[in-house]
Design a protein around this motif. Structure first.
Motif, short mmCIF file in Angstrom:
data_model
loop_
_atom_site.label_atom_id
_atom_site.label_comp_id
_atom_site.label_asym_id
_atom_site.label_seq_id
_atom_site.Cartn_x
_atom_site.Cartn_y
_atom_site.Cartn_z
N GLY A 288 80.12 -5.10 6.28
CA GLY A 288 80.71 -4.96 7.56
C GLY A 288 79.55 -4.78 8.61
O GLY A 288 78.54 -4.16 8.52
N ARG A 289 79.90 -5.19 9.82
CA ARG A 289 78.99 -5.15 11.05
C ARG A 289 78.53 -3.62 11.42
O ARG A 289 77.59 -3.62 11.70
N ASN A 290 79.73 -2.95 11.58
CA ASN A 290 79.27 -1.48 11.71
C ASN A 290 79.17 -0.45 10.74
O ASN A 290 79.16 0.81 10.78
N VAL A 291 78.77 -1.12 9.25
CA VAL A 291 78.58 0.01 8.29
C VAL A 291 77.02 -0.49 7.87
O VAL A 291 76.62 -1.48 7.70
N VAL A 292 76.48 0.65 7.50
CA VAL A 292 75.40 0.79 6.88
C VAL A 292 75.50 0.35 5.45
O VAL A 292 76.49 0.81 4.65
N ALA A 293 74.77 -0.75 5.02
CA ALA A 293 75.08 -1.68 3.97
C ALA A 293 74.88 -0.81 2.65
O ALA A 293 73.63 -0.44 2.43
N ASP A 294 75.71 -0.82 1.76
CA ASP A 294 75.39 0.07 0.54
C ASP A 294 75.30 -0.59 -0.63
O ASP A 294 75.19 -0.17 -1.74
N LYS A 295 75.25 -2.13 -0.48
CA LYS A 295 75.10 -2.87 -1.75
C LYS A 295 74.52 -4.04 -1.32
O LYS A 295 74.62 -4.80 -0.18
N ALA A 296 73.65 -4.61 -2.40
CA ALA A 296 73.03 -5.71 -2.07
C ALA A 296 72.72 -6.56 -3.52
O ALA A 296 72.44 -5.94 -4.35
#
Length: 438
Positions: A288-296
């Motif tokens: 999400g736009r306002n979430v620090v990305a936890d997966k890639a």
């Protein structure tokens, strides 16, 4: 024998077309070739071949890119509904769909092996009115699965060659091994058969493919060089989510780790001793736009003109991926999903095959050399046989194509199967009968 082979192939043309269309109609991607392999096993058993299936043919620990247990079970159930015999299916549980068929003749002689790949592509077949399989009623019955590379034809030719050799077994010497391989697409299947020792005793190993750079029916290339070694990886970065505005310092950014890795992977130096490649083919990250990305997630591949060059690219890629994960303090999971060796045809065997192609007098063009410039996991068989003192060669059998390989509109001229069956059967017979080494 040359006229006997030609007559047999001519008589089998309609049978080959029927077989090919049946396989085309029931495509099965890598490690799920349950119906196809069962059909092959049934026919080879009828012809008197000794069969090695399941763990006798496949090293389970060496399998790459295997579908989930649920997917395998689902595909096996469908295969049974579509006519596969349970006695064969039970030996293939877990995706062990490879087959090695052996026939030993009465007199001593060389061990000659041929490889035929059986798997389909993850492609939705075209339903256009001008698509030949659609016109003739043998389009794929399975969603997102299609024989878009000609492996349905390869398998059919393998069965035709098996029948010709069985019919003339009283005149032949030595041993023939027919290797029906799963999961060539994505270069996932050959290693598991090679590491099982399936070709360790082979003196001569042959492989072939329709099309590629021989795009017209009636042409052939017997000296194929320039197989690129390759490695395929799925990379999963796992970080920690956090609110990007209220508490960004509490997060661990998997997206940035993946982006860092992607940029630096393409900074690996090219190799001075031959062609080298790196590619990040897919990168999916974040939630999400306002979430620090936890997966890639990344899908990558390396290639090299030799196995050694590819090993350099592979080692550097893994080093960079791990370093990027460490830099952003995220976890990383690395899964090898495919691979192939580098290599080229054994020159002496390539010359022998070229002579046989000319003796057959059916080809309009017999190319002197053809640079492959891509990857095909027959190279694992090639490398193993050559390292054990044998000779190996791969041929391109010309075929008029309706569209490029892996295209949803792909189709090949079915007359090419006759050319392939003639060439492979006559070459094997000649190798088994000749009294001196090539």
């Amino acid at each position: 024998m040359i006229e006997a082979v030609k007559t047999a192939v001519k008589d089998m043309q309609e049978k080959m077309v029927s077989c090919r269309r049946d396989i085309h109609k029931h495509p099965e991607p890598g490690w799920t070739e349950f119906r196809t392999a069962s059909l092959v096993a049934e026919r080879l058993s009828e012809l008197g071949y000794e069969l090695r299936l399941g763990e006798e043919a496949i090293d389970r620990e060496m399998m790459m890119g295997v579908p989930s247990a649920e997917k395998l079970a689902e595909e096996m159930q469908r295969a049974e509904k579509e006519g596969a015999k349970k006695e064969w299916l039970m030996q293939m549980t877990g995706g062990l769909t490879g087959i090695v068929a052996v026939k030993k003749f009465s007199e001593d002689g060389p061990v000659v092996a041929l490889r035929f790949d059986m798997d389909a592509n993850d492609v939705q077949e075209s339903r256009a009115s001008n698509h030949f399989p659609q016109q003739e009623g043998f389009c794929s019955l399975h969603g997102q699965a299609m024989h878009a590379c000609g492996h349905d034809g390869h398998t059919t030719v393998g069965l035709a060659v098996a029948e010709i050799l069985a019919a003339h077994q009283d005149r032949l010497k030595g041993t023939v091994k027919l290797v029906f391989q799963p999961a060539e697409e994505g270069v996932r299947g050959a290693r598991a058969m090679v590491e099982n020792g399936d070709v360790d005793d082979v003196d001569y190993m042959l492989g072939a493919h329709f099309g590629f750079k021989m795009k017209h029916t009636g042409t052939i290339a017997c000296n194929v060089t320039g197989f690129l070694a390759t490695s395929k990886y799925d990379i999963h970065f796992a970080g920690k989510p956090a609110h990007a505005g209220a508490a960004p310092e509490q997060g661990k950014n998997a997206l940035l780790a993946a982006a860092c890795a992607a940029l630096n992977l393409h900074a690996i130096p090219r190799h001075s001793q031959g062609a080298s490649r790196i590619n990040v083919g897919k990168l999916i990250a974040g939630s999400g736009r306002n979430v620090v990305a936890d997966k890639a997630y990344m899908a990558i591949e390396t290639r090299g003109a030799s196995s050694g060059i590819n090993a350099f690219m592979e080692q550097e890629a893994l080093r960079i991926i791990k370093a990027a994960a460490a830099m952003y303090d995220v976890e990383v999971q690395i899964e090898k999903t495919g691979g192939a060796a580098g290599g080229s045809n054994s020159p002496e065997l390539a010359s022998f095959l070229e002579a046989k192609a000319k003796e057959l007098a059916i080809f309009t063009v017999v190319a002197e050399q053809c640079d492959f410039g891509a990857s095909e996991d027959f190279s694992y068989f090639m490398e193993r046989v050559q390292n054990h003192g044998g000779k190996a060669a791969y041929m391109m059998i010309g075929a008029d194509l309706a569209a490029g390989h892996h295209d949803s509109s792909f189709d090949f001229d079915e007359k090419a199967m006759g050319y392939a069956a003639n060439m492979l059967a006559y070459s094997v017979v000649s190798l088994l009968l000749q009294g001196e080494e090539i």
